[in-house]
Write a protein that holds these residues in place. Structure first.
Motif, PDB file in Angstrom:
ATOM      1  N   THR A  82       0.814  -1.227   0.000  1.00 16.72           N
ATOM      2  CA  THR A  82       0.000   0.000   0.000  1.00 16.72           C
ATOM      3  C   THR A  82       0.845   1.273   0.000  1.00 16.72           C
ATOM      4  OG1 THR A  82      -0.121   0.043   2.421  1.00 16.72           O
ATOM      5  CG2 THR A  82      -1.858  -1.163   1.257  1.00 16.72           C
ATOM      6  N   GLY A 128      -1.440 -11.112   7.450  1.00 17.84           N
ATOM      7  CA  GLY A 128      -1.749  -9.762   7.002  1.00 17.84           C
ATOM      8  C   GLY A 128      -3.241  -9.466   7.076  1.00 17.84           C
ATOM      9  N   ILE A 129      -3.596  -8.245   6.678  1.00 18.37           N
ATOM     10  CA  ILE A 129      -4.980  -7.760   6.765  1.00 18.37           C
ATOM     11  C   ILE A 129      -5.670  -7.886   5.402  1.00 18.37           C
ATOM     12  CG2 ILE A 129      -6.434  -5.738   7.232  1.00 18.37           C
ATOM     13  CD1 ILE A 129      -5.127  -6.885   9.755  1.00 18.37           C
ATOM     14  N   LEU A 182      -9.878  -4.546  11.432  1.00 13.03           N
ATOM     15  CA  LEU A 182      -8.630  -3.848  11.767  1.00 13.03           C
ATOM     16  C   LEU A 182      -8.797  -3.025  13.050  1.00 13.03           C
ATOM     17  CD1 LEU A 182      -5.705  -3.152  10.975  1.00 13.03           C
ATOM     18  CD2 LEU A 182      -6.613  -1.229   9.642  1.00 13.03           C
ATOM     19  N   LEU A 239      -5.936  -3.444   3.368  1.00  7.95           N
ATOM     20  CA  LEU A 239      -5.425  -3.036   4.679  1.00  7.95           C
ATOM     21  C   LEU A 239      -6.189  -1.845   5.264  1.00  7.95           C
ATOM     22  CD1 LEU A 239      -3.442  -2.992   7.060  1.00  7.95           C
ATOM     23  CD2 LEU A 239      -1.701  -2.038   5.547  1.00  7.95           C
ATOM     24  N   LEU A 240      -6.189  -0.720   4.548  1.00  4.31           N
ATOM     25  CA  LEU A 240      -6.837   0.502   5.078  1.00  4.31           C
ATOM     26  C   LEU A 240      -8.139   0.781   4.344  1.00  4.31           C
ATOM     27  CD1 LEU A 240      -3.694   2.747   5.428  1.00  4.31           C
ATOM     28  CD2 LEU A 240      -5.097   1.864   7.283  1.00  4.31           C
ATOM     29  N   ALA A 300       0.663  -9.156  12.294  1.00  6.84           N
ATOM     30  CA  ALA A 300       0.686  -8.602  10.931  1.00  6.84           C
ATOM     31  C   ALA A 300      -0.583  -7.813  10.686  1.00  6.84           C
ATOM     32  CB  ALA A 300       0.832  -9.736   9.916  1.00  6.84           C
ATOM     33  N   SER A 301      -0.697  -6.673  11.358  1.00  2.99           N
ATOM     34  CA  SER A 301      -1.940  -5.897  11.260  1.00  2.99           C
ATOM     35  C   SER A 301      -1.654  -4.446  10.892  1.00  2.99           C
ATOM     36  CB  SER A 301      -2.708  -5.982  12.584  1.00  2.99           C
ATOM     37  OG  SER A 301      -1.948  -5.428  13.633  1.00  2.99           O
ATOM     38  N   GLY A 302      -0.970  -4.267   9.783  1.00  4.79           N
ATOM     39  CA  GLY A 302      -0.732  -2.900   9.301  1.00  4.79           C
ATOM     40  C   GLY A 302       0.647  -2.378   9.637  1.00  4.79           C
ATOM     41  N   TYR A 303       0.872  -1.109   9.291  1.00  2.00           N
ATOM     42  CA  TYR A 303       2.201  -0.519   9.447  1.00  2.00           C
ATOM     43  C   TYR A 303       2.679  -0.654  10.888  1.00  2.00           C
ATOM     44  CZ  TYR A 303       0.368   1.874   5.272  1.00  2.00           C
ATOM     45  OH  TYR A 303      -0.223   2.171   4.079  1.00  2.00           O
TER      46      TYR A 303
END
Lengths: 460, 460
Positions: free
Chosen positions: A201, A420-421, A429, A459-460, B186-189
């Motif tokens: 991203t 990961g997301i 999240l 993710l976002l 693993a949940s984002g930046y």
């Protein structure tokens, strides 16, 4: 290729391989998730950093979204292209670029498979220690984008720990040369670590310098039968104290049941609630004696009721098969899966609470737990009862996810340990990151990718 | 305290300790650099996260800059307050908050001294492995803000590797609870890694959860006399291959000269161009035999011409003193110092080129090199000739810095290995980070600290 945007791309980058073949679009438009229908605009295979930059600049000018694409072994939909995006495949950028025996670094292009990295390190007498089941098809760029973990994290940490340098093309098409293989470099924000785990991203990893290490000494594998979860945690603490662990994995009786039904060989006569597979250094007789003393101590304490230890590579592989065969043995049951984490110390309370909730609400569900106790990473699998309608099962599993999310939040855990997301976990999240954190992430993304073309919606 | 802004602060946070005493302003307004005249508005000692948030919100409302302040042992001016800032001292937030034996984590407030962290870990049978000379007075919050390194990086990595969780008050006064002690998440930046090394420009570390590890087995220390730089690199590669290293340090004959002049005991009859001090695991007779075999092999190859090995803790300490006493022995000569890094493999070429430039331009300078070969981190010290005017020397040293910056850039190095950028190295940030990287850093800072009140003028 009648789309004028693609004609423009082909004009700008005449050497760039592009395809709109329906088979390519379907194949490269998705990952291991099967929930979304691939619908990319096209697939592009750049062969250089300059071509990646060219594609990103074109995407900014044309307002086309870009989905970076590696081995597409992801389980969170991070590489899905279902909305007319350009899939930027790194398949052609798959070479080893350099090796330095003093720095012990291997410089690679992002499209190289993890297994090829393992082999390249081994050929040079060294080890790239991150390892997991998708090694044959996953690519190092994707490993970096998700900070991949796996079965040796207890000894070696996640991918993050092995990235000495990173070249990245940002959302504006600029190329960053981050950290350049330095061990110590205190010169401002470490943007390398921001990119690791950012799921495509913020930018596209176009080159990585990987740290390698010495191969470990010979190891042994032990299988232990454990009567209860609190005993299992004691066994873990004792093993970590007495042995030099490579892995410490657990699974439940239900997991063993399915692996045995799938053809594995029964290890013990009796069944037991929990099993541990652990691998540890066994360089010499002394280390082997330590392992035996550990086992006997646990037996004496009643923490372990049976055990087996490998005395050959074949036996080690057979013991590992009991753990590594679980996913495959469950596949015919179309299980609901989730990959979550809590602090190691929170594992027993979290599992017990979740199991109680499931037993109360869905007593007919076959629930299979396994995972990496040593890093608090649990895989939960719920099997569809054969007589249950699939749509009803899917609906019930959504409720399972809600219960899981709430239980994790109570125990300070994460809805994604190592997958990961992506798209799959995006709705939750907010259960693991605060509103302020998410706002900061959005702000950072806007700085790196002002036009929002890098893997949007993930993710976002 | 007649400043109306301070009256407002005292009104908002009646329990907050504040001082405008000139002695406090001078003491807390600077770090170990002595180049800037301290001139803070006031010193504040919050005792809770809520008070830190209150100070930051007040600072935003009043437009007052905040300088976070730990042990002020920094060498780059990162904690200097010379422009009417409020110094936010973490001295009162210095407690151990918790320990978990299963997670092997220690949760501490930011103002705890590194040595107190070492002790707290040791009392619990574990090790916090980051270590360096300022341990008695530096604080863990400052260690995190600079990603502190030290002498065990070759074995244990930098501070970054040991931070399992971080609470941070951002430039807007929000509190972030980052990663919460999870091993896999693993949940984002990973905003935790963005804060580590950010030198107080994004926010203030208000709590840290530190990972601990098992103490290492008994070790031995070896001193080696080495005839040339290329031999030294071969000795390093061989040692890393054969031994389990804790440290691998080098210094030159000029360094030894000053340490001996300062009272240390001469280790060998002859003088040699380079010396190595290395520490390695020596748990049993086999490990000791390995060490001897390593030494004899290097001797046979001609890479080493003399050596000594410790057979007691006292001897180990005496050998270490030759390396650790260098800084103190040079202090009376008011040396120009710099802390730089290159890739390990680039050390010989970089040092040779820099030494040639110095010899050509300033043949009268006494140049002393030492540092951590195992992580490419070199400390260069240039001593002021006794007969040279101080102002002339300072001017010549500015030119030395220019030569150093240019030579580092040619070898892909960094102008700051472990001391950070702060004020001292800010003019040369552009030699190690690209314009695009610096623009991204500025953009990120604006997201975290929109009013620019967090340690302004430092780093960026």
């Amino acid at each position: 290729m009648t789309d004028p945007r693609l004609s423009e791309l082909a004009h700008l980058l005449p050497e760039l391989k592009i395809s709109t073949d329906p088979g390519d679009l379907e194949h490269h438009g998705r990952d291991w998730t099967r929930r979304w229908t691939p619908e990319p605009l096209a697939i592009a295979w750049p062969s250089s950093i300059e071509e990646v930059q060219g594609v990103v600049r074109w995407a900014n000018a044309q307002g086309v979204a870009v989905v970076p694409s590696g081995g597409r072994t992801g389980l969170s939909g991070g590489a899905v292209a279902a909305n007319g995006e350009l899939v930027l495949s790194l398949d052609r950028m798959n070479r080893v670029l350099g090796f330095d025996p003093i720095d012990r670094t291997l410089t690679v292009q992002p499209g190289i498979a993890l297994e090829a990295v393992h082999n390249a390190a081994r050929e040079r007498g060294l080890l790239y220690p991150v390892d997991f089941a998708a090694r044959g098809s996953c690519q190092i760029g994707g490993n970096i984008a998700t900070n991949a973990g796996g079965i040796r994290v207890i000894r070696y940490g996640n991918t993050r720990q092995w990235i000495a340098g990173l070249k990245v093309v940002t959302g504006t098409g600029d190329v960053l040369d981050l950290n350049r293989g330095l061990v110590k470099n205190a010169s401002g924000y470490d943007l390398r670590h921001l990119v690791i785990g950012s799921e495509g991203t913020l930018g596209i990893v176009v080159e990585a310098t990987l740290s390698l290490t010495s191969p470990p000494p010979p190891s042994q594998v032990m299988l232990l039968a454990v009567p209860a979860m609190d005993a299992l945690m004691k066994v873990f603490a004792e093993a970590r104290h007495r042995l030099r662990l490579e892995a410490f994995e657990f699974f439940t009786d239900r997991a063993l049941h399915h692996v045995l039904a799938h053809g594995a060989q029964r290890p013990f006569d009796e069944t037991h609630p929990f099993y541990v597979v652990t691998e540890f250094d066994a360089a010499d007789e002394r280390a082997e004696a330590d392992a035996l003393a550990f086992f006997e101590f646990c037996l004496g304490e009643g923490w372990v009721v049976d055990g087996a230890i490998s005395s050959s590579e074949g036996q080690a592989a057979a013991l590992w098969r009991l753990r590594e065969g679980i996913t495959e043995s469950l596949a015919p049951h179309k299980p609901y899966k989730n990959d979550v984490s809590v602090r190691i110390s929170a594992v027993p309370a979290f599992m017990a609470e979740m199991q109680d909730l499931l037993s109360a609400e869905y007593p007919h569900f076959d629930v299979v737990w396994f995972g990496h106790i040593g890093d608090g990473n649990l895989h939960i699998n719920v099997l569809k009862p054969a007589d249950l309608d699939n749509a009803v099962f899917v609906g019930q599993c959504e409720h399972v996810t809600s219960m899981l999310v709430e239980t994790l939040a109570r125990h300070g855990g994460s809805i994604s340990a190592e997958h990961g997301i992506g798209l799959v976990k995006k709705p939750w999240l907010g259960s693991v990151r605060s509103e302020v954190e998410i706002a900061l992430m959005r702000g950072i993304k806007a700085v790196w990718d002002p036009n929002g073309i890098m893997n949007p919606g993930k993710l976002l």
